[in-house]
Write a protein that holds these residues in place. Structure first.
Motif, PDB file in Angstrom:
ATOM      1  N   LEU A  64       0.828  -1.205   0.000  1.00  0.00           N
ATOM      2  CA  LEU A  64       0.000   0.000   0.000  1.00  0.00           C
ATOM      3  C   LEU A  64       0.862   1.254   0.000  1.00  0.00           C
ATOM      4  N   ALA A  65       1.874   1.290   0.847  1.00  0.00           N
ATOM      5  CA  ALA A  65       2.736   2.468   0.937  1.00  0.00           C
ATOM      6  C   ALA A  65       3.440   2.736  -0.395  1.00  0.00           C
ATOM      7  N   MET A  66       3.938   1.689  -1.037  1.00  0.00           N
ATOM      8  CA  MET A  66       4.631   1.876  -2.315  1.00  0.00           C
ATOM      9  C   MET A  66       3.643   2.281  -3.412  1.00  0.00           C
ATOM     10  N   ASP A  67       2.443   1.727  -3.385  1.00  0.00           N
ATOM     11  CA  ASP A  67       1.413   2.130  -4.344  1.00  0.00           C
ATOM     12  C   ASP A  67       1.043   3.600  -4.159  1.00  0.00           C
ATOM     13  N   GLN A  68       1.010   4.060  -2.914  1.00  0.00           N
ATOM     14  CA  GLN A  68       0.701   5.466  -2.658  1.00  0.00           C
ATOM     15  C   GLN A  68       1.769   6.382  -3.252  1.00  0.00           C
ATOM     16  N   THR A  69       3.035   5.977  -3.191  1.00  0.00           N
ATOM     17  CA  THR A  69       4.097   6.779  -3.796  1.00  0.00           C
ATOM     18  C   THR A  69       3.923   6.834  -5.303  1.00  0.00           C
ATOM     19  N   VAL A  70       3.639   5.697  -5.932  1.00  0.00           N
ATOM     20  CA  VAL A  70       3.404   5.675  -7.382  1.00  0.00           C
ATOM     21  C   VAL A  70       2.234   6.592  -7.732  1.00  0.00           C
ATOM     22  N   ASP A  71       1.138   6.485  -6.995  1.00  0.00           N
ATOM     23  CA  ASP A  71      -0.029   7.333  -7.255  1.00  0.00           C
ATOM     24  C   ASP A  71       0.322   8.812  -7.101  1.00  0.00           C
ATOM     25  N   THR A 125       7.332  -8.795  -3.125  1.00  0.00           N
ATOM     26  CA  THR A 125       6.382  -7.681  -3.140  1.00  0.00           C
ATOM     27  C   THR A 125       7.127  -6.365  -3.328  1.00  0.00           C
ATOM     28  N   PHE A 126       8.195  -6.203  -2.571  1.00  0.00           N
ATOM     29  CA  PHE A 126       9.017  -4.992  -2.664  1.00  0.00           C
ATOM     30  C   PHE A 126       9.553  -4.821  -4.083  1.00  0.00           C
ATOM     31  N   ALA A 127      10.125  -5.871  -4.633  1.00  0.00           N
ATOM     32  CA  ALA A 127      10.722  -5.791  -5.972  1.00  0.00           C
ATOM     33  C   ALA A 127       9.667  -5.470  -7.028  1.00  0.00           C
ATOM     34  N   GLY A 128       8.496  -6.081  -6.934  1.00  0.00           N
ATOM     35  CA  GLY A 128       7.437  -5.809  -7.898  1.00  0.00           C
ATOM     36  C   GLY A 128       6.996  -4.362  -7.866  1.00  0.00           C
ATOM     37  N   ARG A 129       6.832  -3.805  -6.655  1.00  0.00           N
ATOM     38  CA  ARG A 129       6.418  -2.403  -6.539  1.00  0.00           C
ATOM     39  C   ARG A 129       7.549  -1.468  -6.964  1.00  0.00           C
ATOM     40  N   LEU A 130       8.796  -1.842  -6.666  1.00  0.00           N
ATOM     41  CA  LEU A 130       9.931  -1.025  -7.093  1.00  0.00           C
ATOM     42  C   LEU A 130       9.997  -0.969  -8.618  1.00  0.00           C
ATOM     43  N   GLU A 131       9.707  -2.068  -9.278  1.00  0.00           N
ATOM     44  CA  GLU A 131       9.664  -2.069 -10.753  1.00  0.00           C
ATOM     45  C   GLU A 131       8.644  -1.050 -11.258  1.00  0.00           C
ATOM     46  N   LYS A 132       7.481  -0.962 -10.604  1.00  0.00           N
ATOM     47  CA  LYS A 132       6.469   0.027 -11.003  1.00  0.00           C
ATOM     48  C   LYS A 132       6.996   1.444 -10.822  1.00  0.00           C
ATOM     49  N   MET A 133       7.719   1.678  -9.728  1.00  0.00           N
ATOM     50  CA  MET A 133       8.276   3.000  -9.478  1.00  0.00           C
ATOM     51  C   MET A 133       9.294   3.356 -10.554  1.00  0.00           C
ATOM     52  N   ILE A 134      10.131   2.393 -10.902  1.00  0.00           N
ATOM     53  CA  ILE A 134      11.113   2.619 -11.969  1.00  0.00           C
ATOM     54  C   ILE A 134      10.387   2.915 -13.276  1.00  0.00           C
ATOM     55  N   LYS A 143      13.314  10.041 -24.472  1.00  0.00           N
ATOM     56  CA  LYS A 143      14.233  10.120 -25.616  1.00  0.00           C
ATOM     57  C   LYS A 143      15.399   9.149 -25.501  1.00  0.00           C
ATOM     58  N   ARG A 144      15.205   8.114 -24.736  1.00  0.00           N
ATOM     59  CA  ARG A 144      16.225   7.082 -24.568  1.00  0.00           C
ATOM     60  C   ARG A 144      15.601   5.740 -24.875  1.00  0.00           C
ATOM     61  N   SER A 145      16.455   4.757 -25.126  1.00  0.00           N
ATOM     62  CA  SER A 145      15.924   3.408 -25.290  1.00  0.00           C
ATOM     63  C   SER A 145      15.294   2.992 -23.964  1.00  0.00           C
ATOM     64  N   SER A 146      14.431   2.006 -24.028  1.00  0.00           N
ATOM     65  CA  SER A 146      13.751   1.540 -22.824  1.00  0.00           C
ATOM     66  C   SER A 146      14.754   1.120 -21.751  1.00  0.00           C
ATOM     67  N   MET A 147      15.807   0.412 -22.148  1.00  0.00           N
ATOM     68  CA  MET A 147      16.800  -0.046 -21.184  1.00  0.00           C
ATOM     69  C   MET A 147      17.560   1.133 -20.578  1.00  0.00           C
ATOM     70  N   ASP A 148      17.935   2.116 -21.400  1.00  0.00           N
ATOM     71  CA  ASP A 148      18.638   3.292 -20.884  1.00  0.00           C
ATOM     72  C   ASP A 148      17.749   4.115 -19.957  1.00  0.00           C
ATOM     73  N   ALA A 149      16.468   4.252 -20.326  1.00  0.00           N
ATOM     74  CA  ALA A 149      15.533   5.015 -19.493  1.00  0.00           C
ATOM     75  C   ALA A 149      15.355   4.333 -18.142  1.00  0.00           C
ATOM     76  N   ARG A 150      15.240   3.014 -18.148  1.00  0.00           N
ATOM     77  CA  ARG A 150      15.079   2.287 -16.882  1.00  0.00           C
ATOM     78  C   ARG A 150      16.339   2.402 -16.018  1.00  0.00           C
ATOM     79  N   GLN A 151      17.494   2.354 -16.645  1.00  0.00           N
ATOM     80  CA  GLN A 151      18.740   2.492 -15.883  1.00  0.00           C
ATOM     81  C   GLN A 151      18.833   3.892 -15.267  1.00  0.00           C
ATOM     82  N   ALA A 152      18.495   4.919 -16.061  1.00  0.00           N
ATOM     83  CA  ALA A 152      18.510   6.288 -15.535  1.00  0.00           C
ATOM     84  C   ALA A 152      17.485   6.439 -14.413  1.00  0.00           C
ATOM     85  N   ALA A 153      16.318   5.834 -14.571  1.00  0.00           N
ATOM     86  CA  ALA A 153      15.269   5.907 -13.549  1.00  0.00           C
ATOM     87  C   ALA A 153      15.716   5.212 -12.263  1.00  0.00           C
ATOM     88  N   ALA A 154      16.318   4.045 -12.386  1.00  0.00           N
ATOM     89  CA  ALA A 154      16.806   3.327 -11.204  1.00  0.00           C
ATOM     90  C   ALA A 154      17.865   4.154 -10.486  1.00  0.00           C
TER      91      ALA A 154
END
Length: 198
Positions: A64-71, A125-134, A143-154
């Protein structure tokens, strides 16, 4: 006394919501079942009518807490150009308000270390929600490839979380504010690389 038909669901939701605030404030190991139930003015004896174990509640409260951050991030960035959305997330996350309000803030700085020592279901659970945050942050880096954007986001999330952890631990307001500003500046520099000028 008769309870409404959905009384059990409402009570369970109230327990999870209050547990999510309590866990962010005190850590996953900082609250007993008695403490968790006290947050919602219930006896600890009624706990097992709603949850099979303390770990089950911790997992649900974490989700719930991680979903609230995403929201919150999605609300914050709605209608903004990508660069402005990225900046809005950074400014909101690395703010004195977020630093000073752990109970209502992001679960990552409050609970990540505890979850790292938890069982496989909590880590999944943590990893799944962290993926959503990323994914949310990566969506602000188009303007980056999906892999580059995810790396920058992480990297951005890691910088934000680390900055908040250190700012909360510093104890000295001047140093704490400087740590928040250092995190913001590091992400501004990253943003300059992510969003090059035309």
């Amino acid at each position: 006394m008769r309870y409404p038909k959905d009384h059990g669901q409402q009570t369970r939701r109230r327990i999870v919501e209050n547990a999510s605030y309590g866990l962010r404030q005190n850590g996953a190991d900082g609250l007993s079942v008695v403490d968790l139930m006290r947050l919602v003015d219930l006896t600890h004896g009624s706990f097992y009518a709603y949850f099979k174990s303390r770990d089950a509640l911790v997992i649900e409260a974490l989700a719930l807490a991680m979903d609230q951050t995403v929201d919150h991030w999605l609300d914050l960035t709605q209608g903004l150009p990508d660069e402005k959305g990225f900046d809005a997330v950074v400014e909101s996350y690395l703010s004195p308000r977020h630093r000073n309000n752990a109970a209502r803030g992001c679960a990552l700085p409050a609970l990540a270390a505890d979850i790292g020592r938890s069982g496989p279901e909590a880590r999944r659970t943590f990893a799944g929600r962290l993926e959503k945050m990323i994914d949310v942050i990566a969506g602000l880096i188009p303007k980056r490839s999906s892999m580059d954007a995810r790396q920058a986001a992480a990297g951005a999330i890691a910088t934000m979380v680390g900055s908040i952890v250190l700012a909360r631990a510093a104890g000295d307001k001047r140093l704490s504010d400087a740590l928040l500003e250092a995190g913001r500046q590091a992400l501004r520099n990253q943003g300059a690389n992510v969003f090059p000028s035309p």
